[in-house]
Design an enzyme around this catalytic site. Structure first.
Site, mmCIF file in Angstrom:
data_model
loop_
_atom_site.group_PDB
_atom_site.id
_atom_site.type_symbol
_atom_site.label_atom_id
_atom_site.label_comp_id
_atom_site.label_asym_id
_atom_site.label_seq_id
_atom_site.Cartn_x
_atom_site.Cartn_y
_atom_site.Cartn_z
ATOM 1 N N SER A 145 13.906 41.311 36.150
ATOM 2 C CA SER A 145 12.971 40.895 36.938
ATOM 3 C C SER A 145 11.939 39.646 36.040
ATOM 4 O O SER A 145 11.676 40.111 35.539
ATOM 5 C CB SER A 145 12.122 41.439 37.608
ATOM 6 O OG SER A 145 10.822 41.234 38.676
ATOM 7 N N TYR A 158 5.934 49.300 37.956
ATOM 8 C CA TYR A 158 7.615 48.619 38.454
ATOM 9 C C TYR A 158 7.985 47.668 37.106
ATOM 10 O O TYR A 158 8.725 47.258 36.649
ATOM 11 C CB TYR A 158 7.365 47.936 39.747
ATOM 12 C CG TYR A 158 8.792 46.532 39.548
ATOM 13 C CD1 TYR A 158 9.441 47.571 40.703
ATOM 14 C CD2 TYR A 158 8.734 45.102 39.270
ATOM 15 C CE1 TYR A 158 11.344 46.231 40.311
ATOM 16 C CE2 TYR A 158 9.628 44.405 39.916
ATOM 17 C CZ TYR A 158 10.676 45.250 40.276
ATOM 18 O OH TYR A 158 11.758 44.967 40.865
HETATM 19 N N1 LIG Z 1 14.743 41.509 45.871
HETATM 20 C C1 LIG Z 1 13.778 40.708 44.650
HETATM 21 O O1 LIG Z 1 12.212 40.055 45.495
HETATM 22 C C2 LIG Z 1 13.979 41.528 43.217
HETATM 23 C C3 LIG Z 1 13.749 40.692 42.551
HETATM 24 C C4 LIG Z 1 13.279 41.287 41.264
HETATM 25 C C5 LIG Z 1 15.104 42.448 41.505
HETATM 26 N N2 LIG Z 1 14.496 42.771 42.049
HETATM 27 C C6 LIG Z 1 16.101 43.995 41.773
HETATM 28 O O2 LIG Z 1 17.447 43.659 41.930
HETATM 29 C C7 LIG Z 1 17.580 45.163 42.541
HETATM 30 C C8 LIG Z 1 18.255 45.608 44.232
HETATM 31 O O3 LIG Z 1 17.239 45.577 44.516
HETATM 32 P P1 LIG Z 1 17.189 44.521 45.907
HETATM 33 O O4 LIG Z 1 16.043 43.343 46.152
HETATM 34 O O5 LIG Z 1 18.778 44.182 46.355
HETATM 35 O O6 LIG Z 1 16.184 45.880 47.174
HETATM 36 P P2 LIG Z 1 17.607 46.531 47.831
HETATM 37 O O7 LIG Z 1 18.111 46.106 48.880
HETATM 38 O O8 LIG Z 1 15.956 47.531 48.536
HETATM 39 O O9 LIG Z 1 18.303 47.502 46.941
HETATM 40 C C9 LIG Z 1 18.270 48.439 46.004
HETATM 41 C C10 LIG Z 1 19.227 49.509 45.666
HETATM 42 O O10 LIG Z 1 18.975 50.233 44.648
HETATM 43 C C11 LIG Z 1 19.501 51.705 45.763
HETATM 44 N N3 LIG Z 1 19.767 52.892 44.511
HETATM 45 C C12 LIG Z 1 17.866 52.882 44.706
HETATM 46 N N4 LIG Z 1 17.619 54.162 44.045
HETATM 47 C C13 LIG Z 1 19.327 54.784 43.766
HETATM 48 C C14 LIG Z 1 19.613 55.477 42.875
HETATM 49 N N5 LIG Z 1 18.540 56.846 42.372
HETATM 50 N N6 LIG Z 1 21.046 55.393 43.079
HETATM 51 C C15 LIG Z 1 21.878 55.298 42.952
HETATM 52 N N7 LIG Z 1 21.454 53.365 43.271
HETATM 53 C C16 LIG Z 1 20.043 53.885 44.501
HETATM 54 C C17 LIG Z 1 19.578 51.220 46.795
HETATM 55 O O11 LIG Z 1 20.368 52.668 47.407
HETATM 56 P P3 LIG Z 1 19.774 52.844 48.619
HETATM 57 O O12 LIG Z 1 20.642 52.612 50.233
HETATM 58 O O13 LIG Z 1 20.902 54.156 48.670
HETATM 59 O O14 LIG Z 1 18.499 53.059 48.662
HETATM 60 C C18 LIG Z 1 19.416 50.076 46.697
HETATM 61 O O15 LIG Z 1 21.107 49.534 47.176
HETATM 62 C C19 LIG Z 1 16.402 45.892 41.898
HETATM 63 O O16 LIG Z 1 17.068 46.841 40.633
HETATM 64 C C20 LIG Z 1 15.520 45.674 42.087
HETATM 65 O O17 LIG Z 1 14.462 45.818 41.472
HETATM 66 C C21 LIG Z 1 14.990 42.402 43.467
#
Ligand SMILES: NC(=O)c1ccc[n+]([C@@H]2O[C@H](COP(=O)([O-])OP(=O)(O)OC[C@H]3O[C@@H](n4cnc5c(N)ncnc54)[C@H](OP(=O)(O)O)[C@@H]3O)[C@@H](O)[C@H]2O)c1
Length: 298
Positions: A145, A158
């Site tokens: 991130s 985080y």
């Molecule tokens: N969106 C942003 O602005 C942003 C910016 C920087 C970095 N990120 C990073 O991008 C990544 C994806 O996030 P996102 O934005 O796409 O949000 P998201 O839609 O909430 O996706 C998070 C994913 O992680 C999964 N997850 C959580 N705990 C888990 C576990 N124990 N085992 C397997 N899967 C698990 C969730 O699955 P479930 O459906 O089972 O909960 C979901 O599929 C994360 O690492 C986040 O920190 C996001």
């Protein structure tokens, strides 16, 4: 390595992971879309992905994987290798955001966050690397991130989880380069995904209540992040470009963001300092990428 790759993605049920799955598969890459509980809590997401794969004849296979469970990680990696014979790219994407004043985050909440955001990739990398080292090629990608380089108040845990991930991913890049394996760090800024709805809040409200004006910081940050969020497809397009970049030509870090506070400058300065350190310790040659050649590795 064939230009069409076998890619394993964690956290593919929603958000980035889901978009990476669709984007990579539409471009001919075979995707193992892993997620928690595809027969239960993620049944709807899993069946939507399978239906899309069927409709568009996409090479997507849904597998169960909870990154906090070593046995579950091992089962998914074994199943992918049994089916495809190899894993070319592992994308450590699963993770979540924890918001709140640091003193109000309980130890248990901190442990759970690190277990997913940091130890999850540890488990996945340990499961896929023996296969990649046997292949003498591969990419481990880490979804960090902007908050893996810049410290955001009310996101300290985080940030700590992503700073930890960045350190590990960078150390891996030095140690694996001689065996033709790349470790890559993706640093997205804020993008529209379900991440904001899935945010965990610091549990100790009694402590938060004693912080006066500072207790408004989490809401201010969350409002600023969600109101400036970009289109998540931009990140999926960047991931496609990265995995299609020839072996040995990838960068260690990719910052992609709708907003820029100067992260590329931090990355460039750190790269120079790291190079100085590697040279000073006589490690410049040992940490160079070597295509398919193992420097004494078994
Ligand atoms: N969106 C942003 O602005 C942003 C910016 C920087 C970095 N990120 C990073 O991008 C990544 C994806 O996030 P996102 O934005 O796409 O949000 P998201 O839609 O909430 O996706 C998070 C994913 O992680 C999964 N997850 C959580 N705990 C888990 C576990 N124990 N085992 C397997 N899967 C698990 C969730 O699955 P479930 O459906 O089972 O909960 C979901 O599929 C994360 O690492 C986040 O920190 C996001």
């Amino acid at each position: 390595m064939s230009s069409k790759q076998v890619v394993l993605i964690t956290g593919s049920s929603t958000g980035f992971g889901r978009l990476f799955t669709e984007t990579l598969a539409r471009n001919g890459h075979t995707v193992f879309a892993t997620m928690r509980d595809p027969g239960g809590r993620n049944a709807k997401n899993a069946s939507e992905i399978r239906a899309l794969a069927e409709k568009e004849s996409l090479p997507i296979h849904v597998l169960e994987m909870d990154v906090t469970d070593e046995a579950s990680v091992g089962r998914a990696v074994d199943a992918a290798v049994a089916k495809a014979g190899r894993i070319d790219v592992a994308i450590n994407n699963a993770g979540y955001y924890l918001s709140g004043l640091e003193e109000a985050v309980t130890t248990e909440q901190a442990e759970r966050l690190m277990d997913t955001n940091f130890l999850g990739p540890v488990r996945v990398n340990r499961a896929v690397l023996p296969h990649m080292r046997r292949q003498r090629s591969g990419v481990i990608m880490h979804v960090s991130s902007g908050a893996g380089r810049v410290v955001v108040p009310s996101a300290g845990f985080y940030c700590a989880s992503k700073f930890a991930l960045e350190a590990l991913a960078e150390a891996y890049s030095y140690e694996l380069a001689g065996q033709g394996i790349e470790s890559v760090i993706l640093q997205p800024g804020q993008y529209e995904t379900p991440v904001f709805g899935n945010t965990v809040t610091a549990a100790d409200q009694a402590r938060t209540d004693t912080y006066g004006a500072a207790k408004e910081i989490p809401a201010k940050i969350n409002g600023a992040l969600s109101s400036t969020a970009g289109n998540a497809q931009d990140v999926a397009d960047a991931v496609l470009r990265i995995i299609e970049t020839p072996a040995g030509e990838k960068q260690l870090r990719y910052f992609i963001s709708p907003q820029n506070f100067g992260l590329n400058e931090i990355n460039a300065l750190c790269k120079q300092v790291q190079t100085n350190m590697l040279e000073a310790f006589g490690l410049a040659e040992d940490t160079k990428f070597r295509k398919g050649k193992a420097a004494g590795a078994v």
